[in-house]
Design a protein around this motif. Structure first.
Motif, PDB file in Angstrom:
ATOM      1  N   VAL A  62      -1.030   8.945  -8.793  1.00  0.00           N
ATOM      2  CA  VAL A  62      -2.494   8.830  -8.856  1.00  0.00           C
ATOM      3  C   VAL A  62      -2.947   7.592  -8.090  1.00  0.00           C
ATOM      4  O   VAL A  62      -2.183   6.652  -7.919  1.00  0.00           O
ATOM      5  CB  VAL A  62      -2.992   8.741 -10.322  1.00  0.00           C
ATOM      6  N   PRO A  63      -4.210   7.615  -7.606  1.00  0.00           N
ATOM      7  CA  PRO A  63      -4.711   6.447  -6.870  1.00  0.00           C
ATOM      8  C   PRO A  63      -5.050   5.307  -7.814  1.00  0.00           C
ATOM      9  O   PRO A  63      -5.216   5.512  -9.013  1.00  0.00           O
ATOM     10  CB  PRO A  63      -5.974   6.991  -6.199  1.00  0.00           C
ATOM     11  N   GLY A  64      -5.186   4.098  -7.239  1.00  0.00           N
ATOM     12  CA  GLY A  64      -5.574   2.935  -8.030  1.00  0.00           C
ATOM     13  C   GLY A  64      -4.806   1.714  -7.598  1.00  0.00           C
ATOM     14  O   GLY A  64      -3.971   1.771  -6.688  1.00  0.00           O
ATOM     15  N   LYS A  99      -1.661  -0.999  -3.836  1.00  0.00           N
ATOM     16  CA  LYS A  99      -2.880  -0.203  -3.775  1.00  0.00           C
ATOM     17  C   LYS A  99      -2.545   1.206  -3.308  1.00  0.00           C
ATOM     18  O   LYS A  99      -1.998   1.388  -2.220  1.00  0.00           O
ATOM     19  CB  LYS A  99      -3.893  -0.855  -2.843  1.00  0.00           C
ATOM     20  N   VAL A 100      -2.878   2.164  -4.137  1.00  0.00           N
ATOM     21  CA  VAL A 100      -2.561   3.547  -3.825  1.00  0.00           C
ATOM     22  C   VAL A 100      -3.855   4.306  -3.559  1.00  0.00           C
ATOM     23  O   VAL A 100      -4.778   4.282  -4.374  1.00  0.00           O
ATOM     24  CB  VAL A 100      -1.782   4.206  -4.986  1.00  0.00           C
ATOM     25  N   GLU A 101      -3.917   4.948  -2.401  1.00  0.00           N
ATOM     26  CA  GLU A 101      -5.100   5.726  -2.049  1.00  0.00           C
ATOM     27  C   GLU A 101      -4.776   7.215  -2.071  1.00  0.00           C
ATOM     28  O   GLU A 101      -3.644   7.607  -1.816  1.00  0.00           O
ATOM     29  CB  GLU A 101      -5.567   5.347  -0.644  1.00  0.00           C
ATOM     30  N   THR A 133       0.833  -1.199   0.000  1.00  0.00           N
ATOM     31  CA  THR A 133       0.000   0.000   0.000  1.00  0.00           C
ATOM     32  C   THR A 133       0.874   1.258   0.000  1.00  0.00           C
ATOM     33  O   THR A 133       2.027   1.236   0.422  1.00  0.00           O
ATOM     34  CB  THR A 133      -0.910   0.057   1.247  1.00  0.00           C
ATOM     35  N   ALA A 134       0.285   2.343  -0.481  1.00  0.00           N
ATOM     36  CA  ALA A 134       0.954   3.645  -0.455  1.00  0.00           C
ATOM     37  C   ALA A 134      -0.112   4.717  -0.634  1.00  0.00           C
ATOM     38  O   ALA A 134      -1.252   4.416  -0.989  1.00  0.00           O
ATOM     39  CB  ALA A 134       1.996   3.726  -1.566  1.00  0.00           C
ATOM     40  N   LYS A 135       0.275   5.957  -0.363  1.00  0.00           N
ATOM     41  CA  LYS A 135      -0.648   7.082  -0.563  1.00  0.00           C
ATOM     42  C   LYS A 135      -0.127   7.953  -1.693  1.00  0.00           C
ATOM     43  O   LYS A 135       1.095   8.024  -1.919  1.00  0.00           O
ATOM     44  CB  LYS A 135      -0.749   7.908   0.716  1.00  0.00           C
ATOM     45  N   VAL A 136      -1.054   8.591  -2.380  1.00  0.00           N
ATOM     46  CA  VAL A 136      -0.685   9.468  -3.488  1.00  0.00           C
ATOM     47  C   VAL A 136       0.385  10.453  -3.026  1.00  0.00           C
ATOM     48  O   VAL A 136       0.264  11.053  -1.952  1.00  0.00           O
ATOM     49  CB  VAL A 136      -1.936  10.217  -4.007  1.00  0.00           C
TER      50      VAL A 136
END
Lengths: 489, 260
Positions: free
Chosen positions: A304-306, A328-330, A241-244
């Motif tokens: 970008v998210p996705g 998964k990027v939020e 996981t990661a964040k924008v």
């Protein structure tokens, strides 16, 4: 003439020196074999996909590594058991993080219940066998050896006990990172992923405890090519996981034993790649090659998210042998960078035929009528091996790419159409739960019974209408139907 | 009042001792006829090795048999053994010196014994440990053939053992009976041989002799292209990792005897 030549030579030499200094500026000439160590610490070891804390700017130290070898039974994919040989209980083995100049005191412990002797060859070691000649250890015993890390980089370690190929094929590999002085530049997220190929007696997905198959290993005919030791180890709930806006660094290794990885993250470009785990940095890379027994450090900022799919772009390995992972990027979308679909219409050319998998003529099997629980169990396992890569573990699909199977109006409206889709594939536009999808599903090369079990499981799950699909129904559809396109109604 | 029970106990103990020692001496042996074979490793240029006729135990030595031996030779019990002859894990899975405990079967193979003690045990029975050649010679037989090493299913059987956990807890005699009438050469536990360390023991021997190079690292993978070699590699590799005072949970032994 002579003077001219001399001057030219001088200029040339000067340029060469300057150029040389410039390009090797980062390669400080420190002799790391000479630098002293301060104190003593016990190394933090982590199971994948996690890595220990960065070394930061700590001084070189005496680092004690306690590594236990365990022979354990694990699950390759739902319903498929495999006896793994592991460093530290995981495949790949525990991640070791050191800095250049550290004096590592390596304790290799072979669990008393193990059957076999093992050893370790660390590619970060300068010395005979990379430590292997000093570390052969019988079950219930411990060997200790020391080495000094002289070269920064990301290195593979593995077992080198005869038969070497078998020990590696059973999962005996991992990564050791030797950070440069002052540490690698900080990033927001760090992950540990390692690819490996596995050779089992039964083909992909064949149920039960699958023994190692030496013949297939020699022929390099892998049944499984996976990240972190099993199918789905970094998908679904276990996704990275990661964040924008964050920068992600993946320490990516390849244990082999045979196959070279074409490592790629779908929808991302690696901003930086430490080629082969060394000093040289390449920028803006789509796919990086990782040799068996080699590694690379890749870094990229997620904008970008996705869900970004991590694959071995030797692509049949990804969709048919398990080499698939997810990041998964939020965060907020940025329509300038990626807009999503802005327009859609119909285009017809001579293409548009449905893809078919080559069919293997199977021996007709005697069909055993199964109870519902038996069907569901078998169906769940098949789903986990075949369908989940696109439709996802809870049948939720991937928005605007792969339609959902959960609470699916399309599915519940017509079981025959569902059977046809599995038998022959499906392409063109379909509308599922009010959303349009336009993609291609390939024909699945499954037996009537397997299709019946899978669909029964799907119909029984995630709020669907519990239709029970029998082999006879599939057989009937197989007999009278021809490939259809999804949007025919 | 106390005399009777005491006498009873002594009698009981005595009879127990007698029966166990009878059991111990009762270990069946079978004749292995003289023959020759080409070992996979340990000879230069793949020469035939002759194996003289000898007798060998049908089963590996069991917990019950080993207790009988310890009672006669208490200096080899867990608390008395000298560190030179066995390390700390010697009989570690037993409950106490003369009790293998509830978690171990009487007829399971005794494991966690060192080479020194295994050798002593056999000598006390008027026997000896088999040599590596003798052991390998017996072990290459399946149910029907003296040498089944080229049979794929036979090698699969041997290799599959590596993937079965905790076989050391099984009773002896549970695997197949081979051509000679011997059980458990494969599929139960590893076994000591008298000359287990004759090849591939130290780092030195690995490097210095060409023949031994076959067993190490790179050259191993070049030469080992068939199952037969893979199965054998495991045994040679395992033996190579041992020292005479080592004990491991998967390592037992059986005895052999010269023909008179």
């Amino acid at each position: 003439m002579k003077t001219k030549f001399k001057i030219a030579a001088c200029v040339l030499a000067a340029t060469a020196i300057t150029a040389g200094l410039f390009s090797f500026r980062d390669n400080s000439p420190t002799d790391y074999s000479k630098i002293p160590v301060e104190g003593e610490i016990v190394a933090e070891l982590t199971a994948p996909p996690l890595v220990p804390k960065p070394i930061g700017n700590r001084a070189a130290t005496k680092l004690i590594v306690n590594m236990e070898i365990k022979e354990i039974e694990g699950e390759m994919v739902d319903g498929v058991k495999y006896t793994y040989w592991t460093f530290g209980g995981s495949v790949p083995g525990s991640f070791i993080r050191t800095r250049v100049g550290d004096e590592v005191e390596f304790h290799l412990k072979n669990h008393p219940d193990n059957k076999l002797p093992h050893n370790i060859d660390l590619h970060a070691v300068t010395g005979p066998g990379g430590g292997a000649t000093s570390s052969l250890v019988a079950p219930g015993h411990e060997k200790v050896f020391n080495f000094k890390t002289l070269n920064p980089g990301l290195y593979v370690y593995h077992c080198a006990t005869a038969p070497v190929g078998m020990h590696i094929a059973n999962g005996m590999y991992g990564l050791i990172l030797v950070e440069p002085e002052g540490g690698l530049p900080p990033v927001d997220r760090e992950y540990y992923v390692m690819q490996g190929d596995f050779y089992t007696k039964g083909k992909y997905g064949e149920q039960g405890l699958q023994p190692f198959d030496m013949d297939k290993a020699v022929k390099e005919d892998a049944d499984y090519v996976v990240f972190n030791g099993k199918v789905g180890s970094i998908t679904g709930d276990n996704s990275l996981t990661a964040k924008v806006g964050e920068t992600v660094r993946i320490y990516m290794g390849n244990g082999g034993p045979n196959l070279v990885s074409s490592f790629h993250v779908i929808g991302e470009i690696f901003d930086k790649v430490h080629i082969e785990g060394g000093d040289m940095i390449n920028k803006n890379v789509q796919t990086t090659l990782i040799p068996a027994g080699g590694a690379a450090i890749v870094e990229f900022k997620v904008d970008v998210p996705g869900t970004f799919i991590i694959v071995d772009h030797s692509i049949f390995r990804a969709f048919n042998k398990g080499a698939i992972g997810m990041l998964k990027v939020e965060g907020p979308a940025d329509k300038k960078i990626y807009s999503g679909t802005t327009q859609e219409g119909i285009y017809l050319a001579e293409g548009g035929t449905i893809q078919n998998m080559p069919k293997v003529k199977n021996e007709p099997k005697i069909v055993v009528a199964k109870t519902l629980p038996q069907q569901l169990k078998a169906g769940k396992e098949l789903f986990g091996g075949t369908c989940f890569a696109c439709h996802q573990s809870e049948g939720q699909g991937i928005p605007s790419v792969f339609p959902p199977l959960a609470k699916s109006d399309y599915l519940n409206a017509d079981p025959k159409r569902a059977i046809d889709a599995v038998l022959h594939g499906l392409s063109g536009e379909v509308k599922v739960n009010g959303k349009k999808f336009n993609n291609v599903m390939t024909s699945q090369n499954l037996t009537d019974e397997e299709i019946a079990n899978t669909l029964t499981y799907v119909y029984d799950s995630w709020g669907n209408n519990k239709t029970r699909v029998t082999s006879a129904m599939v057989k009937a559809q197989r007999a009278n139907s021809t490939p259809q396109s999804g949007g025919s109604h | 009042m106390f005399a009777i029970p005491k006498a009873k106990i002594i009698l009981l103990l005595f009879s127990l001792l007698v029966t166990t020692s009878i059991l111990a001496q009762d270990t069946k042996m079978v004749l292995i006829k003289r023959g020759a074979y080409v070992p996979l490793y340990g000879t230069t240029d793949k020469k035939t090795v002759e194996v003289q006729g000898f007798n060998v135990d049908v089963y590996p030595v069991t917990n019950a048999q080993f207790i009988a031996f310890l009672k006669k030779n208490p200096e080899y019990s867990r608390s008395k053994i000298k560190g030179l002859f066995a390390e700390k894990s010697y009989l570690a899975h037993w409950e106490s010196d003369f009790n293998y405990g509830k978690n171990n079967l009487s007829n399971a193979p005794v494991t966690n014994v060192s080479w020194f003690v295994a050798k002593k045990y056999c000598e006390c029975q008027g026997k000896r440990l088999p040599t590596m050649d003798e052991w390998e010679y017996v072990a290459m037989a399946d149910e029907k053939r003296i040498d089944a090493r080229i049979k794929e299913s036979f090698n699969h059987y041997i290799l599959s053992w590596y993937e079965k956990p905790k076989t050391y807890a099984n009773p002896v005699g549970g695997t197949f009976k081979n051509y000679w009438g011997v059980y458990d050469m494969h599929g139960l536990v590893w076994e000591w041989t008298s000359d287990f360390n004759s090849i591939f023991l130290s780092g030195e021997s690995r490097k210095d002799k060409d023949t031994d190079k076959n067993l190490f690292c790179g050259s191993a993978s070049i030469n080992a292209t068939d199952l037969m070699n893979y199965a054998a590699f495991m045994r040679y590799g395992f033996r190579a990792s041992l020292k005479a005072k080592y004990t491991t949970r998967n390592l037992g032994f059986r005895c052999a005897k010269d023909l008179k």
